[in-house]
Each structure stands twice: as C-alpha cells, then as structure tokens.
Write a protein that holds these residues in place. Structure first.
Motif, short mmCIF file in Angstrom:
data_model
loop_
_atom_site.label_atom_id
_atom_site.label_comp_id
_atom_site.label_asym_id
_atom_site.label_seq_id
_atom_site.Cartn_x
_atom_site.Cartn_y
_atom_site.Cartn_z
N GLY A 99 25.91 -0.60 -16.83
CA GLY A 99 26.45 0.22 -17.93
C GLY A 99 26.26 1.71 -17.66
O GLY A 99 27.14 2.52 -17.99
N LEU A 100 25.14 2.07 -17.08
CA LEU A 100 24.86 3.49 -16.82
C LEU A 100 25.47 3.97 -15.51
O LEU A 100 25.38 5.16 -15.18
N GLU A 101 26.02 3.02 -14.76
CA GLU A 101 26.60 3.32 -13.43
C GLU A 101 25.57 3.96 -12.50
O GLU A 101 25.82 4.98 -11.85
N VAL A 102 24.38 3.34 -12.47
CA VAL A 102 23.31 3.80 -11.56
C VAL A 102 22.85 2.60 -10.72
O VAL A 102 23.10 1.45 -11.09
N PRO A 103 22.15 2.84 -9.60
CA PRO A 103 21.69 1.72 -8.78
C PRO A 103 20.63 0.88 -9.49
O PRO A 103 19.88 1.39 -10.32
N ALA A 104 20.58 -0.41 -9.13
CA ALA A 104 19.52 -1.30 -9.61
C ALA A 104 18.78 -1.83 -8.39
O ALA A 104 19.36 -1.92 -7.30
N LEU A 105 17.50 -2.16 -8.56
CA LEU A 105 16.72 -2.67 -7.44
C LEU A 105 15.69 -3.68 -7.93
O LEU A 105 14.88 -3.38 -8.81
N GLY A 106 15.73 -4.89 -7.34
CA GLY A 106 14.72 -5.91 -7.64
C GLY A 106 13.46 -5.62 -6.84
O GLY A 106 13.53 -5.29 -5.66
N ILE A 107 12.31 -5.72 -7.50
CA ILE A 107 11.03 -5.37 -6.87
C ILE A 107 10.11 -6.59 -6.83
O ILE A 107 10.07 -7.39 -7.77
N HIS A 108 9.34 -6.70 -5.74
CA HIS A 108 8.40 -7.81 -5.57
C HIS A 108 7.16 -7.55 -6.44
O HIS A 108 6.53 -6.49 -6.33
N HIS A 109 6.81 -8.54 -7.28
CA HIS A 109 5.71 -8.35 -8.23
C HIS A 109 4.37 -8.07 -7.55
O HIS A 109 3.59 -7.24 -8.01
N LEU A 110 4.12 -8.75 -6.44
CA LEU A 110 2.81 -8.58 -5.79
C LEU A 110 2.74 -7.24 -5.05
O LEU A 110 1.68 -6.63 -4.98
N GLU A 111 3.88 -6.79 -4.53
CA GLU A 111 3.90 -5.46 -3.92
C GLU A 111 3.56 -4.41 -4.99
O GLU A 111 2.82 -3.45 -4.74
N SER A 112 4.08 -4.62 -6.21
CA SER A 112 3.75 -3.70 -7.31
C SER A 112 2.25 -3.67 -7.57
O SER A 112 1.66 -2.60 -7.73
N HIS A 113 1.64 -4.86 -7.63
CA HIS A 113 0.17 -4.90 -7.84
C HIS A 113 -0.55 -4.20 -6.67
O HIS A 113 -1.48 -3.43 -6.88
N ILE A 114 -0.10 -4.49 -5.44
CA ILE A 114 -0.78 -3.92 -4.24
C ILE A 114 -0.74 -2.40 -4.27
O ILE A 114 -1.71 -1.74 -3.88
N LEU A 115 0.37 -1.83 -4.73
CA LEU A 115 0.51 -0.36 -4.73
C LEU A 115 -0.04 0.28 -6.01
O LEU A 115 -0.12 1.51 -6.10
N SER A 116 -0.45 -0.54 -7.00
CA SER A 116 -0.86 0.01 -8.30
C SER A 116 -2.02 1.02 -8.24
O SER A 116 -2.05 1.93 -9.07
#
Ligand SMILES: Nc1ncnc2c1ncn2[C@@H]1O[C@H](COP(=O)(O)OP(=O)(O)OP(=O)(O)O)[C@@H](O)[C@H]1O
Ligand SMILES: [Mg+2]
Length: 336
Positions: A99-116
């Motif tokens: 709707g906003l005409e912007v990129p979307a990106l799926g992120i790996h949940h564990l990578e998110s925890h690792i970088l937190s």
C-alpha cells in the motif's frame, strides 16, 4: 531510512519504528490469553495478533510523531515460529508495504535475537560469542560479522526457557514461568539442592557445546515429589537450585567456547537473558577470565520488533528486499 518492523512469531505482538536508532516500539504480550492452557495456543495467538497489529501501529506512529507515509521500508519476522502467527504478521506487513509502495523484507527471528545487543549503548564489537536462550531455542554461535554466524552447539531436547516454564508449572507457579521462578528463587538458598548428587546439569561434561534440559526437569519432579509443596521455603530452595544449575551450565559452556576461539566478547540474548541472577553470574565469571559479557537492554531480551528493525537496517543497506511474496516459515536455517 525509516523502517517499520513487525514481530509476531509467537505470543508477543510487537511493532517498532527505527531510523539509526529506535524511535518508538510497542509490545503486547498475550500471556493472559494462554495462561489457562499453560502454553501458547497458536490459533488464539494468531487471532490476537490480527486484532492488535493495527492499534499498536497507530500508537507507535503517534509516539514517534511520524506519519505512515514517511515509512521507507517494512520488515517482519518470517520465521522460525508458529505458522499462523507468522502468517498474521507477514500478511499485515507485506500488505502495508504494498500500500505504501515501499520495499518489504522478511527477517530471521534468531538473527534478530543474535543482533539484539547492538541495540544497547554498551554494545559488543565483532567477533562475539552469543548464547541464544529463549522459549524455543538454546544455541551457541560465534558471531564473526553481520550475516556471518557459526553454530557450535544447541539443545538436543527442550529449550532453556521451556525448561524454566515447565519447571515453574511443576512448582505450582503460573505461566509463563521464567520470571515467576526467578522471583521465587530470590527467596531460596540454592546450595541445599544444587550440591552433588541432587540437581545436576545434564551434558555438563559432554565435551561438546550441546545442551540438554529434559533430564533436569525430571530431577526436579522427583525432588518435588519428596517435598512439602506447601512449605514456601522448600519450594524456593528448589527453584533457586534449578536456576543456579541451569545458568551455571549455560555460562560454563559459553565461556569455554569463547576461550577455545580466543574471543573476549560474549553476548547472552533471548528471554532467559532477562534473568538477573544469570546476568550477574555471567558478568562475574566473564570478568574473572578477562572477558566481557553484553546483553540487549532488558526490554529487548524477550520478543520485540526493535531487533527486527535493526536486523533489517543492515540487510536493506546491502540492497536486500523481497519480491511480491509473503514469507512465513516455521523452521528456518540461520541466513548467511
Ligand atoms: N527472568 C526470567 N528468567 C528465566 N526465564 C525467563 C525470564 N523472563 C523470561 N524468561 C523466559 O524467556 C522465554 C521467552 O523468551 P523469548 O520471547 O525470547 O522466546 P520465544 O520468542 O518464545 O522463543 P524463540 O525466540 O526461540 O522463538 C520464556 O520461556 C520465559 O519463561
Ligand atoms: Mg524469540
């Protein structure tokens, strides 16, 4: 770049706005919905995500004082997690981006925890050894750089958080049990049950970096059967011994991997890293070996969308974005 991120892999609905740092983030925890089942019911969790995503988004935009139209990209957790929950967040985020005409990106949940821990003011530099201890995972990684993760060990059965939750139920505490067990353990003395031949950490001397937690739950069950569970003192001692044995076992293997690799920076991430006793023990043991342990700020230890946005900021800067697809994968290997 203003990133809007969504997290819905389990029983927290979370959104965040991020631009070089967190502008605002919101978390709705569903534990009241799942409490009576003593575990997460995926369909109920997914329905709650659907109800909460729009109001949480509005609250987040208001707090950050930005308009929806200012969003440059939308990120969401694509897995691993509970499939109906992932689908709810992924479909919402992908549609918003469309709707906003912007990129979307799926992120790996564990990578998110690792970088937190990189969300913290006091953050580790690469390389660091990460112990990921959450409700669904217990893993030990060498983190060499963004996107460069080497898995050295993991649990062979339950996750550490799951062991906390199940043991809490055994001791008559309410769900989710990790934080409740920590509160009870504060009133107890671990030494009564954590000495030799009572509560022992499975696989402590296995010679590798794997973990196991199912045996210690059984040990607690046998000890609890001999106790008077109405006696608060006895239950608190057992809770303290469980907490001490598990956190010591986790800390010892983490530091051993860091030692073997010659790495001085340690990070402990995921929900169990919210445990204060664990944080204090890991800090003391690390500094006695000339190492330093880092954590995410407490509010980003359990599931949240700020860590998803941070991970997306790195991946978007590499030019990554999804096509017009919705990604939701219950099991997913760590990305390169
Ligand atoms: N103070 C605490 N002490 C011990 N455990 C805790 C504490 N606070 C939270 N936990 C545990 O953390 C877990 C939740 O963490 P988190 O939200 O990171 O996991 P998850 O998202 O459910 O699992 P995963 O990230 O593996 O998919 C629960 O098992 C909970 O009991
Ligand atoms: Mg999680």
């Amino acid at each position: 770049m203003l990133i809007f991120a969504v997290e819905s892999s389990c029983d927290e609905t979370a959104v965040a706005l991020y631009k070089s740092g967190v502008l605002a983030h919101k978390v709705y925890s569903q534990f009241v919905i799942h409490q009576k089942y003593k575990g997460v019911v995926p369909e109920l969790a997914a329905r709650s995500h659907i109800e909460k995503l729009i109001p949480l988004t509005e609250e987040c935009l208001q707090e950050a004082e930005v308009s929806k139209k200012a969003i440059d990209a939308v990120a969401y957790t694509m897995g691993p997690g509970l499939i109906p929950c992932l689908m709810a967040g992924a479909a919402y985020a992908r549609s918003l981006a469309y709707g906003l005409e912007v990129p979307a990106l799926g992120i790996h949940h564990l990578e998110s925890h690792i970088l937190s821990p990189l969300l913290s003011d006091d953050k580790p530099s690469f390389p660091y050894v990460t112990l990921l201890v959450s409700g669904g995972h217990t893993q030990l990684y060498e983190v060499l750089d963004y996107g460069d993760y080497r898995l050295h060990g993991q649990t062979r059965d339950d996750a550490a958080g799951e062991a906390f939750d199940k043991t809490a139920v055994l001791l008559g505490l309410s769900y989710p049990g990790g934080a409740e067990l920590e509160k009870l353990a504060k009133k107890g003395d671990h030494s009564r049950f954590s000495s030799k031949h009572k509560l022992t950490m499975p696989m402590a001397n296995s010679g590798d970096y794997d973990f196991s937690f199912s045996g210690i739950k059984t040990q607690v069950r046998y000890l609890a059967a001999k106790l008077d569970l109405q006696n608060d003192r006895e239950v608190a001692d057992l809770a303290a011994a469980f907490q001490h044995t598990i956190t010591k076992g986790l800390t010892d293997k983490t530091l051993a991997l860091a030692q073997e690799k010659g790495i001085k920076n340690i990070a402990i991430v995921g929900g169990v890293s919210a445990n204060r006793y664990f944080r204090d023990m890991a800090k003391a043991k690390s500094s006695s070996r000339g190492m330093k342990v880092y954590f995410a700020p407490l509010e980003y230890a359990t599931d949240n969308a700020a860590m998803v946005a941070l991970t997306a900021s790195y991946r978007l800067s590499k030019g990554q974005k999804d096509n017009l697809i919705i990604q939701a994968k219950p099991r997913l290997g760590i990305p390169a």
